[in-house]
Design a protein around this motif. Structure first.
Motif, mmCIF file in Angstrom:
data_model
loop_
_atom_site.group_PDB
_atom_site.id
_atom_site.type_symbol
_atom_site.label_atom_id
_atom_site.label_comp_id
_atom_site.label_asym_id
_atom_site.label_seq_id
_atom_site.Cartn_x
_atom_site.Cartn_y
_atom_site.Cartn_z
ATOM 1 N N THR A 38 95.116 -0.595 10.585
ATOM 2 C CA THR A 38 95.259 0.172 9.341
ATOM 3 C C THR A 38 96.714 0.297 8.909
ATOM 4 O OG1 THR A 38 95.379 2.247 10.583
ATOM 5 C CG2 THR A 38 93.178 1.506 9.875
ATOM 6 N N ARG A 98 102.410 -3.334 13.050
ATOM 7 C CA ARG A 98 101.024 -3.593 13.468
ATOM 8 C C ARG A 98 100.970 -4.634 14.581
ATOM 9 N NH1 ARG A 98 98.220 -6.813 9.081
ATOM 10 N NH2 ARG A 98 99.589 -8.350 10.083
ATOM 11 N N GLU A 110 91.913 -0.558 16.197
ATOM 12 C CA GLU A 110 91.500 -0.216 14.831
ATOM 13 C C GLU A 110 92.576 0.592 14.120
ATOM 14 O OE1 GLU A 110 87.815 1.734 15.411
ATOM 15 O OE2 GLU A 110 86.632 -0.129 15.511
ATOM 16 N N ASN A 111 93.233 1.462 14.831
ATOM 17 C CA ASN A 111 94.307 2.244 14.220
ATOM 18 C C ASN A 111 95.482 1.336 13.846
ATOM 19 O OD1 ASN A 111 92.881 4.614 14.522
ATOM 20 N ND2 ASN A 111 93.851 5.149 16.479
#
Length: 583
Positions: A220, A227, A216-217
């Motif tokens: 973002t 990513r 989830e981090n």
């Protein structure tokens, strides 16, 4: 790690990636303290080994108990290299506990030593009567393999709370688990989770939630290359170094054992603790503790087989000579026999009050002397067995009152004899018995008033002490200074005794026809002697209290017996001979 209860690994610096899914042993100690407080046990003993687990556990447990107002008696077992030496240390510690002033014992040792120590405790008789043992480890499986395992019934454990049907987190997990397809998720679909499964799945869920957080981090991030790089690392298992306790401790976990957060040392916080007891080879759940709140929903059956909560102090039958002990039986029987003869003598005196033998000795004063002995002997009944609140409040009151009645009658009677031989006015003006009775009542009333004042103001209370031979005795004591009260209450009989000695010396040459004076003199000397003995032993230290107790009890009885024989055996003998026409 699942179910690691030791706190040895609770070090973030040494084990930054290690966490556990069950509460640590310190949490179990907190739960045991809640059990002790729940049952109202105000004083306990902690038996611990002098190694790191024992010292840390004792320190933690003592701190928790002090916060709850529980008095802790600490008994250490030195760790030795030799097993024989260690066994000797255990026996010495158990002996200390056996003769201590507490009957609630907490064992703070490693699992390896726990079973052997409890087995030795049984051999010392520490699993009978009112003794209760508590441990922070459920060792019911090991205890069940010992001989006569039912001897350990009532042993209390604090353990992990894992089997919780009806608990929302557990039921929710089981609901999801049973809905899974066993073909896609091998092992799923079972309605009941084992102990190991519950905590294993908790560990897996914590790790899964941690990786979920990394994903989830990563999502973002605004830079696609950064990513995707992180997501590929997660997929390949290259982001494990990020799964530190510092990272895992920043989130909350909803697991089969409940919702919790990990502390900085990797211990789940706010989890419930199961309170269990050993009953006939098995561990029975009796309650749980969560957030320091205890719920005992299944009363514990203690070693006696009942749910009656044992006291934390030795039972009255375990301290002081009881009514059923050889000394207690002897004193009760002898005192009862003597009191029977005294009552019988009172009846004879009243029946023969017009007889010259009794009349010359004054029936009134004979009855007062006998009454004084009778009241004094009542103290022996009170002090057989451990004294309670009422007995301690009375203190020496029966002895003081009885002694005052007795000495007043003896002194006034001897004073009348002294005046008869030293004053013509007494011969010419007889002094009535009622007048002398008023004189006798004056010191008795003063002593009674002061004694009652002491009973309701600065009274004594029961207190347990340990003697020099490691025995426990119940004494009557007070935190306030008692020396002044002792002087105030005992002053009247002491002054009477001193004046009586003076009169005894003055009437030493009275002719044999008036031998009552000599008997009174002998009695006063006798009373003085035994008072001195009793006062001397009262100042002995509490470690020598058994000497004080036995000497005082025997001295009071022997003094009463000898006084009765000196004063009334000649009268009864002369009456008997007179009835037979031999005198």
């Amino acid at each position: 790690m699942q179910n690691v209860d030791s706190n040895d690994i609770a070090n973030l610096r040494n084990y930054p990636y290690l966490f556990r899914s069950s509460p640590g042993v310190f949490t179990f100690y907190d739960a045991l303290a809640a059990v002790i407080e729940h049952y109202g046990w105000k004083r306990i003993s902690v038996l611990y080994t002098s190694d790191v687990p024992g010292l840390l556990g004792e320190k933690r447990f003592t701190l928790v108990c002090e916060e709850r107002g529980i008095d802790v008696k600490k008994v250490a077992i030195p760790i030795t290299e030799s097993q024989d030496d260690f066994a000797g240390s255990v026996r010495s510690a158990l002996k200390t506990i056996k003769y201590s002033d507490t009957r609630i014992h907490v064992l703070v040792v490693t699992r390896r030593n726990m079973v052997n120590i409890l087995d030795m405790a049984r051999d010392y008789g520490l699993f009978t009567g009112s003794h209760v043992w508590l441990t922070a480890i459920d060792i019911s499986d090991s205890m069940a393999r010992l001989r006569n395992p039912s001897d350990f019934n009532g042993l209390i454990f604090a353990g992990v709370l894992w089997d919780k049907p009806g608990f929302p987190a557990y039921d929710a997990f089981v609901g999801r688990w049973t809905s899974l397809d066993p073909e896609k998720y091998p092992g799923s679909g079972g309605v009941h989770l084992s102990w190991h499964e519950t905590f294993a799945y908790t560990c897996v869920q914590v790790i899964a939630e941690g990786y979920k957080g990394l994903v989830e981090n990563a999502k973002t991030l605004t830079n696609p290359l950064e990513r995707d790089h992180i997501l590929w690392d997660v997929l390949r298992g290259k982001r494990s170094p990020d799964m530190t306790l510092k990272y895992l401790g920043s989130r909350s976990y909803d697991t089969p054992v409940g919702e919790f957060q990990l502390s900085e040392d990797g211990t789940p916080m706010n989890l419930g603790v199961s309170i269990r007891s050993f009953q006939n080879t098995t561990s029975v759940q009796n309650g749980n503790v969560k957030n320091h709140i205890i719920d005992i929903f299944n009363p514990i059956h203690f070693n006696d087989g009942t749910t009656n909560v044992p006291g934390y102090a030795p039972h009255r039958s375990e301290v002081n000579p009881s009514f059923g002990s050889p000394f207690g039986i002897t004193m009760i029987v002898l005192t009862t026999i003597l009191q029977f003869f005294i009552v019988f003598t009172i009846i004879i005196v009243l029946w023969n009050r017009e007889n010259i033998i009794i009349k010359s000795a004054s029936p009134l004063f004979c009855v007062l002397e006998l009454l004084g002995i009778l009241v004094t002997l009542c103290w022996i009944y009170l002090r057989v067995d451990a004294p309670g609140d009422a007995v301690c409040r009375l203190g020496l009151m029966p002895i003081i009152i009885g002694l005052t009645i007795n000495l007043s009658a003896l002194v006034v009677k001897n004073y009348r004899i002294y005046r008869i031989f030293n004053s013509a006015s007494v011969i010419n003006h007889a002094v009535s018995n009622m007048y002398l009775l008023r004189v006798v009542s004056f010191p008795v009333i003063i002593t009674l008033f002061l004694s009652l004042l002491h009973v309701f103001i600065h009274y004594l209370e029961p207190k347990l002490i340990s003697t020099s031979n490691s025995q426990v005795w119940m004494i009557c004591s007070s935190d306030q200074v008692q020396f002044l009260w002792t002087i105030v209450i005992g002053l009247t009989p002491i002054l009477l005794n001193v004046f009586g000695i003076y009169l005894a010396f003055k009437t030493r040459n009275v002719t044999r026809l008036w031998n009552e004076a000599r008997a009174i003199a002998a009695t006063i000397y006798l009373v003085c002697f035994f008072i001195a003995i009793i006062i001397i032993v009262q100042v002995f230290p509490t470690s020598a209290y058994p000497i004080t107790y036995y000497v005082t009890m025997i001295a009071v009885y022997v003094a009463c017996l000898l006084e009765y024989l000196i004063l009334f055996y000649p009268k009864l003998r002369n009456l008997f001979l007179q009835k037979r026409g031999l005198n």
